[in-house]
Structure formats: C-alpha cells, structure tokens
Motif scaffolding. Sequence first.
Motif, PDB file in Angstrom:
ATOM      1  N   ILE A  37       0.731  -1.379   0.052  1.00  0.00           N
ATOM      2  CA  ILE A  37      -0.078  -0.115  -0.031  1.00  0.00           C
ATOM      3  C   ILE A  37       0.862   1.314  -0.025  1.00  0.00           C
ATOM      4  CG2 ILE A  37      -0.177   0.238   2.547  1.00  0.00           C
ATOM      5  CD1 ILE A  37      -3.228   0.852   1.999  1.00  0.00           C
ATOM      6  N   GLY A  38       2.221   1.015   0.222  1.00  0.00           N
ATOM      7  CA  GLY A  38       3.001   2.468   0.304  1.00  0.00           C
ATOM      8  C   GLY A  38       4.176   2.380   1.252  1.00  0.00           C
ATOM      9  N   THR A  39       3.743   2.007   2.644  1.00  0.00           N
ATOM     10  CA  THR A  39       4.886   2.074   3.584  1.00  0.00           C
ATOM     11  C   THR A  39       5.419   0.692   3.747  1.00  0.00           C
ATOM     12  OG1 THR A  39       3.275   3.653   4.689  1.00  0.00           O
ATOM     13  CG2 THR A  39       5.067   2.724   5.951  1.00  0.00           C
ATOM     14  N   VAL A  40       6.665   0.790   3.708  1.00  0.00           N
ATOM     15  CA  VAL A  40       7.254  -0.571   3.613  1.00  0.00           C
ATOM     16  C   VAL A  40       7.145  -1.505   5.025  1.00  0.00           C
ATOM     17  CG1 VAL A  40       9.862  -1.719   3.443  1.00  0.00           C
ATOM     18  CG2 VAL A  40       9.080   0.234   2.021  1.00  0.00           C
ATOM     19  N   ALA A  41       6.749  -2.544   5.041  1.00  0.00           N
ATOM     20  CA  ALA A  41       6.424  -3.322   6.327  1.00  0.00           C
ATOM     21  C   ALA A  41       7.570  -3.397   7.307  1.00  0.00           C
ATOM     22  CB  ALA A  41       5.765  -4.708   5.754  1.00  0.00           C
ATOM     23  N   CYS A  42       8.795  -3.598   6.812  1.00  0.00           N
ATOM     24  CA  CYS A  42       9.907  -3.677   7.705  1.00  0.00           C
ATOM     25  C   CYS A  42      10.093  -2.484   8.385  1.00  0.00           C
ATOM     26  CB  CYS A  42      11.094  -4.587   7.084  1.00  0.00           C
ATOM     27  SG  CYS A  42      12.087  -3.375   5.846  1.00  0.00           S
TER      28      CYS A  42
END
Length: 450
Positions: free
Chosen positions: A147-152
């Motif tokens: 969705i746009g914000t990197v999970a890590c």
Amino acid sequence: MIDYKGYQNKKVLVVGLAKSGVAASLLLHRLGAFVTVNDWKPLSENKDAQQLLDQGIKVITGSHPVELLDEGFELIVKNPGIPYSNPLIKGAIAKGLPVLTEVELAYQISEADIIGVTGTNGKTTTTTLIHEMITKDQKKSYAAGNIGTVACEVAQIAKPDEAMVIELSSFQLMGIRQFAPSISIITNIYDAHLDYHSSKEEYVEAKAAITKNQTADDYLIVNADQEDLMAAVSHTKAKIVPFSTKRFLQDGISSDGDKIYMNGEAVVAIREIVLPGRHNLENIMAAIGAARLYGVSDDSIRKVLGEFSGVKHRTQFVREWKDIKFYNDSKATNILATQSALDAFTVPTILLCGGLDRGNSFDELSDSMSHVKTAIVFGETAEKMADAAKNAGVTDIIRVKDVNEAVTAAAEVAASGDVVLLSPACASWDQYPTFEVRGDIFIEAVNKLK
C-alpha cells in the motif's frame, strides 16, 4: 521491535533497491548482518545506493552480475519487482540459497499483531478499511506493505498492543518462509501478472502462501464464491471465515440484500455504506470480518463505512467540471478491475485506457462497455484497446500519446452529465514508473481544466 539475532554476522545480499530494498538493507545492517546491495542503476544516478554507501553498506551497481554468488552469501533478500527468471536469482536458487522478500523480515522482528491482505483486486481498499476501522475504535494501527509504507520499517516501531495491516502482492508472498499473519485475507483470484508468474497455478499458489504457515489459532478470511480459490486454501490449518456476495452464509459473512451479516448477526445496513460499486461489497465483507475478529465494535465499523468513499487511484472522484465528473482508477492494472469500475456507472462514460502490453486481448471488457460513448486509448495496448472498444459497439475512438493528451481529448468530447473514467486495464510501466504516477498526472491534468 523484537531483538532478532538471526542475521548477526551473516553475509546477506540485497538485490534491487527502491523503497523496500533500502528499508531491508538498513534493517539488516541494524541487525548486525554484513550487507551487500546490488542494483542495476549506475551509482551516479542512484540516490538510494549513495545513501546506503554513506551508511557503510557495500554497494554494487550497474548490473546484476551472477559472479556475486561466489562471495559466500548465506541468503538473498529480493525486491519483489525482480522476477525469479533473473539470472542472479536463478543462480541463487540453484545454489540452495534462501530468497526472501522484506515482509519476511517484518514478520521476524514484529511485536504487533499482523493482518495480511492479498488477492487480485481490492487489496488496497480492504487494507485501508481495516486500518480505518481499527483506528476508529481507538486502537493504534499501521497500514503497510504494498500500500506504500514498507512493512519492515513499520515493524520497527509497532508495539505489541498495536496492529499492522499489510497489503501483500503475490511477488512478496513468493519470498516468505515463516510469515504467518494472525488474520489473513484473500479477496479474490483472477488471471493477472502472468508475465511474472509462469502460470495461473503458480500465481494462485503464491497468493495462497499467505496462509501456509498459519496455525489453528489464526484466521483465514476467504472468498467463498470462487471454487478454485477455496480448493487452493483447503490445506490451511487456520480457521476459515468465508464471505459471499452471491448467497447467504449462516457461518461467515454475507448479505440478504438489505444488511451485511457475520455469523448470522447483522452488522451494517447496505444503505449506510458510502463506498460505491458492487465489487466493493467483497472488500467491505472481508474488512468487516477482520475488524470483528480483531475486536473492533460494530459501531466503529458502521461509522467508517458511513464515511469512507474510496482510496486514491481506485475509482477516486477527482473533480466535477462543467457538470462532468472525473474519476481516477489508475490502480486498475488488469481487465477485471476495469470491468468493476465500468460496472459502477450507468451514465454515458468516456473511458481512458491503455498501457503495458502483457499479451492480453481486451474483448472481456465488452459486456461492461455498453454505456461507453468514447474510448480514448494510449500506450502499448492502444490498438488492442481500440479493437476491443470497436467490437463492443463503441463508435467514437480517439488515439492519443499519453494521459495528459487523454484528459484534453476527454474534455473536448464530454457533455453535461457524463463521467470521464481513467481505468487503464493495464500496468503503467510502458510510459510511467508506477500507477500512482500515472494517476497523479491524471489528477493534475483534470485540475488544470479551466
């Protein structure tokens, strides 16, 4: 963030940068790994690589040399956009090296509950709805992943009593080993990304991987209207929570045409829901299921559904100009998504479409084009789109260079009461780096109309 020791003093190769590659590299460096980054873009043009170099991370740019595999790496972290057919990745797999994506790193360090969302269509809307519902219930939530914000990145700050709602592509799910959301969702499965996957079977298997590590303590929310999908997840150990837009389910999530129910309990009246389009019922049902399982109140669910009108680039209302409504559906990167967008309207519609040629024929759009008065086509698939529109009975077909020209042309032919819909049915990569850039250019052009 869990103090994860699994990468300490390990030699790790990160292949491909962009947001996920940069985030993975910095996290691995923080976790004590010896990180080497490899990206195709030359260093002089590569701000991401320069940033990592400044952090003391080894950087190799300009190509993906297979010889790198002789340096004794213990695992590879791959940008999801790099295909498994890449010679460097093929070589790593041949050597038996694990090839992960950054969502695996996120899972390994996350203290927060993880809700994972995948599917061909509806991922972003479903992810956003769940995030909004949890937030409305006075709980802390992060929307992350595709969705746009990197999970890590998010996993480094999310706390144990908080939720990460992660949108997951098939590309990301092919690179997991232990990743196991407490709640997972598969919205639907249709033919897509077959230029990346070797077959539809591989694509379905990649999507179904979201549940492969779940246990009996976890939940899988899944579209019961798709037999192939139900068969693909039949191996899961998670508790299955089915949803259906076609029939009433006593155990699961469904509608009687008046209200949406979960396990026989009414949750929300259809008339209260603001989000348009029949296709969005799938997303709404999946979001209701996840929110309720997470402990969100029905009151908070209803409030969100009474306010939420859509996400950017997904049938997004942009502007009304001279009694003409403009909608941005740039995220429609496949045929089914464009069908759904077209089916949401009944008034005369000017369709702006075209993009990367993946070898598809677009005749499947025909049944949804009865109200299309003009097709404005662009990109590699322009002629295929023109043929499909002609076969659907559209007599006014305009060929243009790009989205900017398409908006100009649409403004010239549109009449009062019409809808102008950018819904390309194709990926953007022939002309634009992302569907977001394509959509932003559309929005800017529409807002410039005098």
